[in-house]
Design a protein around this motif. Sequence first.
Motif, PDB file in Angstrom:
ATOM      1  N   PRO A  89      54.334  60.659  70.162  1.00 45.62           N
ATOM      2  CA  PRO A  89      53.201  59.731  70.266  1.00 45.62           C
ATOM      3  C   PRO A  89      52.890  59.083  68.918  1.00 45.62           C
ATOM      4  N   LEU A  90      52.493  57.822  68.965  1.00 42.39           N
ATOM      5  CA  LEU A  90      52.283  57.045  67.739  1.00 42.39           C
ATOM      6  C   LEU A  90      50.932  57.355  67.109  1.00 42.39           C
TER       7      LEU A  90
ATOM      8  N   PRO B  94      49.913  52.441  73.189  1.00 40.63           N
ATOM      9  CA  PRO B  94      48.812  52.395  72.222  1.00 40.63           C
ATOM     10  C   PRO B  94      48.815  53.603  71.296  1.00 40.63           C
ATOM     11  N   ALA B  95      48.166  53.433  70.142  1.00 42.54           N
ATOM     12  CA  ALA B  95      48.249  54.406  69.069  1.00 42.54           C
ATOM     13  C   ALA B  95      46.943  55.168  68.911  1.00 42.54           C
TER      14      ALA B  95
ATOM     15  N   ALA C 281      39.238  48.743  66.664  1.00 48.71           N
ATOM     16  CA  ALA C 281      38.723  49.170  67.969  1.00 48.71           C
ATOM     17  C   ALA C 281      37.854  48.096  68.600  1.00 48.71           C
ATOM     18  N   GLN C 282      37.087  47.372  67.770  1.00 45.07           N
ATOM     19  CA  GLN C 282      36.231  46.302  68.286  1.00 45.07           C
ATOM     20  C   GLN C 282      37.046  45.100  68.770  1.00 45.07           C
TER      21      GLN C 282
ATOM     22  N   ARG D 202      45.245  48.033  71.541  1.00 46.54           N
ATOM     23  CA  ARG D 202      46.267  48.583  70.642  1.00 46.54           C
ATOM     24  C   ARG D 202      46.077  50.071  70.358  1.00 46.54           C
ATOM     25  N   VAL D 203      44.930  50.616  70.734  1.00 45.93           N
ATOM     26  CA  VAL D 203      44.592  51.957  70.249  1.00 45.93           C
ATOM     27  C   VAL D 203      43.873  52.747  71.342  1.00 45.93           C
ATOM     28  N   HIS D 204      44.203  54.035  71.468  1.00 49.32           N
ATOM     29  CA  HIS D 204      43.486  54.867  72.431  1.00 49.32           C
ATOM     30  C   HIS D 204      42.463  55.779  71.759  1.00 49.32           C
TER      31      HIS D 204
END
Length: 269
Positions: free
Chosen positions: A24-25, A91-92, A108-109, A114-116
């Motif tokens: 996982p990234l 997602p990272a 995140a905003q 792209r991100v979890h």
Amino acid sequence: MMSTASSLAVPGVRLHYELRGAGPLVALVGSPMDAAAFAPLAESLAADHTVLTTDPRGINRSPLDDPTAESTPDLRAGDLSLLLAHVDAGPAAVLGSSGGAVTALALAQAHPERVHTVIAHEPPLAQLLPDREALLAATDDTIATYLGGDVRGAWAKFMVTASIQLPDGVLDMMSRPDRDAQQVADERRWFAHEMRATIAWRPDLSALRAASPRVVVGIGKDSAGQLCDRTSRALALELGIEPTMFSGGHTGFVDNPARFAAELRAVLD
């Protein structure tokens, strides 16, 4: 573990980045800290993760098209979004520390796809504190002191504002005239073009509460009473979550990367 280094051209800058491991990234980001500062932590995580580290725009191996351009959390978040898309393993999970934590919150905003998970480790969010105006005025004074040529005096003022007590002799070492030229260049960029925008960044709390990424606020156990302890606790309160305590202080991931990696794995799991 072997790392592969490459670069990616994005608007205004060519970003240096490194990849290690498989799984996982996880992205590790700083401001102004570069990829080298996170290398020991990245090595510890790479046994079971793909780990991305990068030099933020204008720092070390990430040269800007315009060396006088400002570096804001929103610009750095845009850079990181493009970098994560390029790596294409997400997602990272993103661990940001200090100014890098502000970058991670901005990501995140603006780019939640792209991100979890965002772990914001000690973000210096002065806007969340009641004494914000005094803190920003002190920051402006610190920057003016540095640009006026008093490097030691600027770092002394910075540490007072941050409520960090340094051991005897450390300020002299930080301001020695024979320091590495790249270190001096990165330091000057931080003071001249990065510090004010990072510390003055105002998070969109409603967006962070509503965003799909999980937000974790990290604080060093040894940071009690420091500015970033105060700002981190204020952020956690606004988001309605309990802060997560990590070993060490503001740079705990540098001081004991193996222990920090174990604590970070527990958060990610």
